[in-house]
Motif scaffolding. Structure first.
Motif, short mmCIF file in Angstrom:
data_model
loop_
_atom_site.label_atom_id
_atom_site.label_comp_id
_atom_site.label_asym_id
_atom_site.label_seq_id
_atom_site.Cartn_x
_atom_site.Cartn_y
_atom_site.Cartn_z
N GLU A 115 5.24 49.21 11.22
CA GLU A 115 5.53 50.65 11.34
C GLU A 115 4.39 51.45 10.72
O GLU A 115 4.04 52.52 11.18
CB GLU A 115 6.85 50.94 10.62
N GLU A 155 8.06 46.76 11.40
CA GLU A 155 8.82 47.59 12.35
C GLU A 155 10.24 47.05 12.53
O GLU A 155 10.46 45.84 12.49
CB GLU A 155 8.08 47.61 13.70
N ASP A 161 4.97 39.48 17.61
CA ASP A 161 4.09 39.87 18.71
C ASP A 161 2.68 39.37 18.40
O ASP A 161 1.93 40.01 17.65
CB ASP A 161 4.10 41.39 18.89
N LYS A 203 4.08 43.59 14.90
CA LYS A 203 4.19 45.05 14.92
C LYS A 203 4.60 45.60 13.55
O LYS A 203 5.62 45.20 13.01
CB LYS A 203 5.21 45.49 15.98
N GLU A 205 -0.55 41.56 18.72
CA GLU A 205 -0.85 42.60 17.72
C GLU A 205 -1.46 41.95 16.48
O GLU A 205 -0.77 41.45 15.60
CB GLU A 205 0.44 43.33 17.33
N ALA A 223 11.33 43.76 14.44
CA ALA A 223 10.14 42.92 14.60
C ALA A 223 9.99 41.98 13.41
O ALA A 223 10.74 42.04 12.43
CB ALA A 223 8.90 43.80 14.73
N VAL A 277 6.58 40.03 11.11
CA VAL A 277 5.12 40.10 10.91
C VAL A 277 4.65 38.89 10.11
O VAL A 277 5.32 38.47 9.16
CB VAL A 277 4.74 41.42 10.18
#
Length: 433
Positions: free
Chosen positions: A87, A35, A15, A85, A18, A38, A40
Motif C-alpha cells: 500500500e 496491501e 504478486d 503489492k 511486483e 495481498a 509481500v
C-alpha cells in the motif's frame, strides 16, 4: 524437490511481477504496509538489517500477510527487495533508533551492576497513549537484551491486543531467543491469566489484582533464577492513560517496583508521572517513531480477531484444531464479577468493589455460543480461580440443551486437564468450519 515445492506454496498470493529494490544508507529505515488481501516477500540482498531488534539473514525470505506494517532498519547500510503489492513503501532517515539503542545500553549497564551486587535487575515500564509504538519499543529492548545473552521477562498488560496470549488476558514470558521477524516471540510456555475484557475498565479491580499477582510471581521467579533476576523485565502497558487508566499505571509501577518508566510521545503523562512517582524512579520522555501508524477501532477489532484465530489455527493456518463435545456435568463455568449492588443491599462489612472479583456460576445455554472460555489450572474450588493461571482456551461452537452438551473448538484434544472454565466477554466466530 520438497524444499522447492515448499517455497512455491509459501509464495502463494504474492504478486511476483511486483518487484522493487531499495538501497538504504546507514541509519535509514524502509517502511512498508502490505496491501489488503495481498502478501509481500522481503529479502535481504546485501549488507545487514534488523526488524524491531531482530537481525535479518540473507538465506531466508520473510513473508508478511495482508495489512502488516513493517519497518526494517540498518545501522551500516543494506540492499532490500520487496516482492508483492504494498500500500505504501518508502525509505526514511527520520528514526529514533539511536535513542532506543542508547536506552538499551543504559539498561544493560543497570543489569551489569545488578550482577555485581546480586540485586534485582532493571524493571522497565513502557507507557503512553494508544498507537505510539509501546509494544514495538518493548520488543526491541527485549530482542537487544537477548542478543547479549540475557533472559529478560516480557510482562504484557495490554488486554486489548494480547502480546503474550490472546486478547482479554495478561501474561508473562521469559524470553531466551530473539523474536522471529514474522511470527514474533516463541509463545510455547507463557504464564497467562484470565481477564475477560479488551479494556481495563471492563473490571478495574480485577485488572489491578492480576497486575499484583503477576508482580508476585515474577518476584518469586527472580528468587529462584539468578539470570532472570539480573535480566529484569519490560512491562508493556495499555494505552489508557487518563483517570482510572492513569491510576493503573501508578499501581503497575508500584507493584513491579519500576526503576525506569519510558513515556512515549506524551508530555502530559511524563509530567504527571514525574510528580506522582518516587524520586528514585527514572521517568524518561521519548519520541515515537514517525513510522507508527494510527489504527481505527475496526483495525483494532480485526487485529484481535486475527490474534485469536492464530491461537487456534497457528500462524498462516498451519494447525488443525480439535472439535469435541463437553458434557454440562463434566465442567463448571464461572464469570468473574457480579453486577454492582446499591450500598443498602450489600451485606454488612462488604465493599462495593468486592463484587468485581466475585465468582458467579454460569449455566450453559444458547447464549454461550461463540464465547471464548479460559480453562483454569485450579484443581479445586478451594483455590483462588481469579488468581490462578490458565492452561489455554476453547471457543464454544454449539450448545445442545437436550443432550446436555456443548461443542468446542480446542487447540488440544481431549481429555481436559482441568474442570473449571472462566467465560470471556470476547467472542470468536469460527469461519473455517
Amino acid at each position: 524437490m520438497a524444499a522447492t515445492t515448499n517455497v512455491k506454496s509459501e509464495e502463494k498470493g504474492i504478486d511476483l511481477k511486483e518487484v522493487c529494490d531499495y538501497k538504504l544508507a546507514k541509519d535509514n529505515e524502509l517502511r512498508f504496509e502490505v496491501e489488503t488481501g495481498a502478501r509481500v516477500k522481503l529479502d535481504l540482498i546485501d549488507g545487514s538489517a534488523e526488524l524491531f531488534g531482530t537481525e535479518l539473514v540473507r538465506s531466508r525470505s520473510y513473508i508478511f500477510e495482508s495489512g502488516a506494517k513493517i519497518a526494517v532498519f540498518t545501522w551500516f547500510g543494506c540492499s532490500l527487495r520487496l516482492t508483492g503489492k504494498v500500500e505504501a513503501a518508502y525509505v526514511s532517515k527520520d528514526t529514533p533508533m539511536v535513542i532506543y539503542l542508547n536506552t538499551h545500553a543504559a539498561i544493560e549497564q543497570m543489569r551489569k551492576v545488578s550482577e555485581q551486587k546480586d540485586t534485582l535487575g532493571p524493571r522497565i515500564l513502557v507507557c503512553g497513549p494508544q498507537d505510539v509504538g509501546k509494544s514495538t519499543v518493548g520488543r526491541l529492548l527485549i530482542n537487544y537484551a537477548v542478543r547479549l545473552g540475557r533472559k529478560p521477562t516480557l510482562i504484557d498488560l495490554d488486554v486489548g491486543q494480547g502480546g503474550v496470549s490472546i486478547p482479554g488476558t495478561v501474561g508473562a514470558l521469559t524470553v531466551e531467543r530473539p523474536a522471529d521477524p514474522v511470527d514474533g516471540f516463541d509463545l510455547k510456555v507463557p504464564l497467562v491469566y484470565h481477564f475477560g475484557h479488551t479494556s481495563p475498565n471492563g473490571n478495574i479491580k480485577l485488572y489491578e489484582v492480576l497486575i499484583s499477582r503477576l508482580a508476585d510471581v515474577f518476584n518469586a521467579k527472580c528468587d529462584f533464577n539468578k539470570q532472570v533476576k539480573h535480566s529484569g523485565c519490560i512491562v508493556n502497558t495499555c494505552g489508557w492513560v487518563k483517570g482510572q487508566g492513569y491510576q493503573c499505571i501508578l499501581h503497575t509501577a508500584q507493584s513491579f517496583e519500576a526503576d525506569v518508566v519510558l513515556v512515549l510521545d506524551s508530555e502530559r503523562l511524563y509530567n504527571d508521572l514525574k510528580r506522582d512517582l518516587p524520586d528514585f524512579v527514572n521517568v524518561i520522555l521519548q519520541p515515537k517513531s514517525p513510522g507508527v501508524v494510527e489504527r481505527t477501532r475496526e483495525m483494532r477489532r480485526d487485529a484481535r480477531e486475527e490474534k485469536t484465530k492464530e491461537y487456534f489455527y497457528g500462524p498462516r493456518k498451519i494447525y488443525f484444531p480439535h472439535a469435541f463435545d463437553i458434557s454440562f456435568s463434566e465442567v463448571q463455568i464461572f464469570k468473574i464479577g457480579a453486577p454492582a449492588l446499591p450500598d443498602s443491599c450489600l451485606p454488612l462489612g462488604m465493599e462495593k468493589e468486592d463484587t468485581q472479583t466475585k465468582l458467579v456460576p454460569v449455566a450453559p445455554g444458547i447464549d454461550l455460543v461463540h464465547h471464548i472460555l479460559s480453562l483454569s489450572m485450579a484443581e479445586s474450588l478451594e483455590e483462588n480461580l481469579v488468581e490462578t493461571n490458565v492452561a489455554g482456551f476453547v471457543v464454544v461452537t454449539n450448545v445442545d440443551p437436550e443432550r446436555q452438551v456443548f461443542s468446542v473448538l480446542s487447540p488440544a484434544p481431549r481429555p481436559l486437564p482441568r474442570n473449571y472454565f472462566l467465560i470471556m466477554d470476547l467472542r470468536f466466530i469460527d469461519i473455517h468450519k
